[in-house]
Motif scaffolding. Structure first.
Motif, PDB file in Angstrom:
ATOM      1  N   ILE A   1      -6.015  -0.770  37.609  1.00  0.00           N
ATOM      2  CA  ILE A   1      -7.013  -1.817  37.866  1.00  0.00           C
ATOM      3  C   ILE A   1      -8.298  -1.417  37.154  1.00  0.00           C
ATOM      4  O   ILE A   1      -8.812  -0.316  37.346  1.00  0.00           O
ATOM      5  CB  ILE A   1      -7.289  -1.985  39.385  1.00  0.00           C
ATOM      6  CG1 ILE A   1      -6.022  -2.312  40.148  1.00  0.00           C
ATOM      7  CG2 ILE A   1      -8.376  -3.028  39.622  1.00  0.00           C
ATOM      8  CD1 ILE A   1      -5.402  -3.643  39.812  1.00  0.00           C
ATOM      9  N   GLU A   2      -8.781  -2.314  36.321  1.00  0.00           N
ATOM     10  CA  GLU A   2     -10.017  -2.056  35.579  1.00  0.00           C
ATOM     11  C   GLU A   2     -11.204  -2.034  36.544  1.00  0.00           C
ATOM     12  O   GLU A   2     -11.361  -2.941  37.363  1.00  0.00           O
ATOM     13  CB  GLU A   2     -10.211  -3.173  34.552  1.00  0.00           C
ATOM     14  CG  GLU A   2     -11.233  -2.894  33.494  1.00  0.00           C
ATOM     15  CD  GLU A   2     -10.768  -1.895  32.453  1.00  0.00           C
ATOM     16  OE1 GLU A   2     -11.637  -1.203  31.917  1.00  0.00           O
ATOM     17  OE2 GLU A   2      -9.551  -1.822  32.177  1.00  0.00           O
ATOM     18  N   PRO A   3     -12.050  -1.012  36.478  1.00  0.00           N
ATOM     19  CA  PRO A   3     -13.218  -0.953  37.378  1.00  0.00           C
ATOM     20  C   PRO A   3     -14.186  -2.105  37.113  1.00  0.00           C
ATOM     21  O   PRO A   3     -14.335  -2.548  35.976  1.00  0.00           O
ATOM     22  CB  PRO A   3     -13.884   0.372  37.050  1.00  0.00           C
ATOM     23  CG  PRO A   3     -12.899   1.136  36.248  1.00  0.00           C
ATOM     24  CD  PRO A   3     -11.961   0.154  35.622  1.00  0.00           C
ATOM     25  N   THR A   4     -14.797  -2.597  38.155  1.00  0.00           N
ATOM     26  CA  THR A   4     -15.829  -3.619  38.047  1.00  0.00           C
ATOM     27  C   THR A   4     -17.174  -2.932  38.248  1.00  0.00           C
ATOM     28  O   THR A   4     -17.417  -2.332  39.290  1.00  0.00           O
ATOM     29  CB  THR A   4     -15.647  -4.706  39.124  1.00  0.00           C
ATOM     30  OG1 THR A   4     -14.355  -5.280  38.961  1.00  0.00           O
ATOM     31  CG2 THR A   4     -16.704  -5.777  39.012  1.00  0.00           C
ATOM     32  N   TYR A   5     -18.006  -3.010  37.261  1.00  0.00           N
ATOM     33  CA  TYR A   5     -19.298  -2.348  37.342  1.00  0.00           C
ATOM     34  C   TYR A   5     -20.406  -3.293  37.774  1.00  0.00           C
ATOM     35  O   TYR A   5     -21.433  -2.870  38.271  1.00  0.00           O
ATOM     36  CB  TYR A   5     -19.661  -1.712  36.005  1.00  0.00           C
ATOM     37  CG  TYR A   5     -18.690  -0.619  35.613  1.00  0.00           C
ATOM     38  CD1 TYR A   5     -18.707   0.595  36.270  1.00  0.00           C
ATOM     39  CD2 TYR A   5     -17.745  -0.827  34.623  1.00  0.00           C
ATOM     40  CE1 TYR A   5     -17.817   1.596  35.939  1.00  0.00           C
ATOM     41  CE2 TYR A   5     -16.845   0.168  34.285  1.00  0.00           C
ATOM     42  CZ  TYR A   5     -16.890   1.383  34.943  1.00  0.00           C
ATOM     43  OH  TYR A   5     -15.996   2.365  34.614  1.00  0.00           O
ATOM     44  N   ASN A   6     -20.200  -4.580  37.576  1.00  0.00           N
ATOM     45  CA  ASN A   6     -21.229  -5.538  37.934  1.00  0.00           C
ATOM     46  C   ASN A   6     -20.559  -6.866  38.253  1.00  0.00           C
ATOM     47  O   ASN A   6     -19.666  -7.305  37.535  1.00  0.00           O
ATOM     48  CB  ASN A   6     -22.216  -5.702  36.778  1.00  0.00           C
ATOM     49  CG  ASN A   6     -23.488  -6.374  37.208  1.00  0.00           C
ATOM     50  OD1 ASN A   6     -23.497  -7.162  38.149  1.00  0.00           O
ATOM     51  ND2 ASN A   6     -24.570  -6.068  36.532  1.00  0.00           N
ATOM     52  N   MET A   7     -20.996  -7.514  39.292  1.00  0.00           N
ATOM     53  CA  MET A   7     -20.369  -8.757  39.731  1.00  0.00           C
ATOM     54  C   MET A   7     -20.890  -9.988  38.979  1.00  0.00           C
ATOM     55  O   MET A   7     -20.281 -11.036  39.012  1.00  0.00           O
ATOM     56  CB  MET A   7     -20.599  -8.969  41.227  1.00  0.00           C
ATOM     57  CG  MET A   7     -19.949  -7.914  42.094  1.00  0.00           C
ATOM     58  SD  MET A   7     -18.171  -7.848  41.926  1.00  0.00           S
ATOM     59  CE  MET A   7     -17.711  -9.382  42.681  1.00  0.00           C
ATOM     60  N   GLY A   8     -22.000  -9.878  38.331  1.00  0.00           N
ATOM     61  CA  GLY A   8     -22.558 -11.053  37.667  1.00  0.00           C
ATOM     62  C   GLY A   8     -22.880 -10.774  36.219  1.00  0.00           C
ATOM     63  O   GLY A   8     -22.819  -9.637  35.746  1.00  0.00           O
TER      64      GLY A   8
END
Length: 99
Positions: free
Chosen positions: A48-55
């Motif tokens: 799963i690719e990390p999410t660094y920012n939601m927007g």
């Protein structure tokens, strides 16, 4: 699980005065947070690719310049206590014996 003693210890380190019902509330709340973290850590995130920012983000640069919205006299109108043209504030940390 977070214990009452741990809450009291952290409160003492942070110089917080908590009532008994507040301590019990923190024990419950932090217990729920730790429990949720336990659940989240059990999720398989392999590949799963990390999410660094939601927007969407964009950096807007602006010139960093100070602006004066009040005169010194206007500011001191709202100050409860001053001395030698300085704002007097209450002592937050008392000097210890080793100082």
């Amino acid at each position: 699980m977070i214990s009452k003693e741990e809450i009291l210890h952290v409160a003492e380190l942070a110089n917080l005065k908590l009532k008994d019902d507040q301590v019990d509330s923190f024990v419950s709340q932090l217990g729920k947070i730790v429990s949720m973290e336990d659940k989240l850590s059990s999720v398989d995130t392999t590949n799963i690719e990390p999410t660094y920012n939601m927007g969407d983000t964009s950096t807007t640069f602006r010139e960093d310049k100070g602006i004066h919205t009040q005169t010194r006299e206007q500011m001191f109108e709202n100050v409860p206590e001053s001395e030698d043209n300085l704002i007097k504030v209450p002592t937050i940390v008392e000097k210890g014996e080793d100082e």
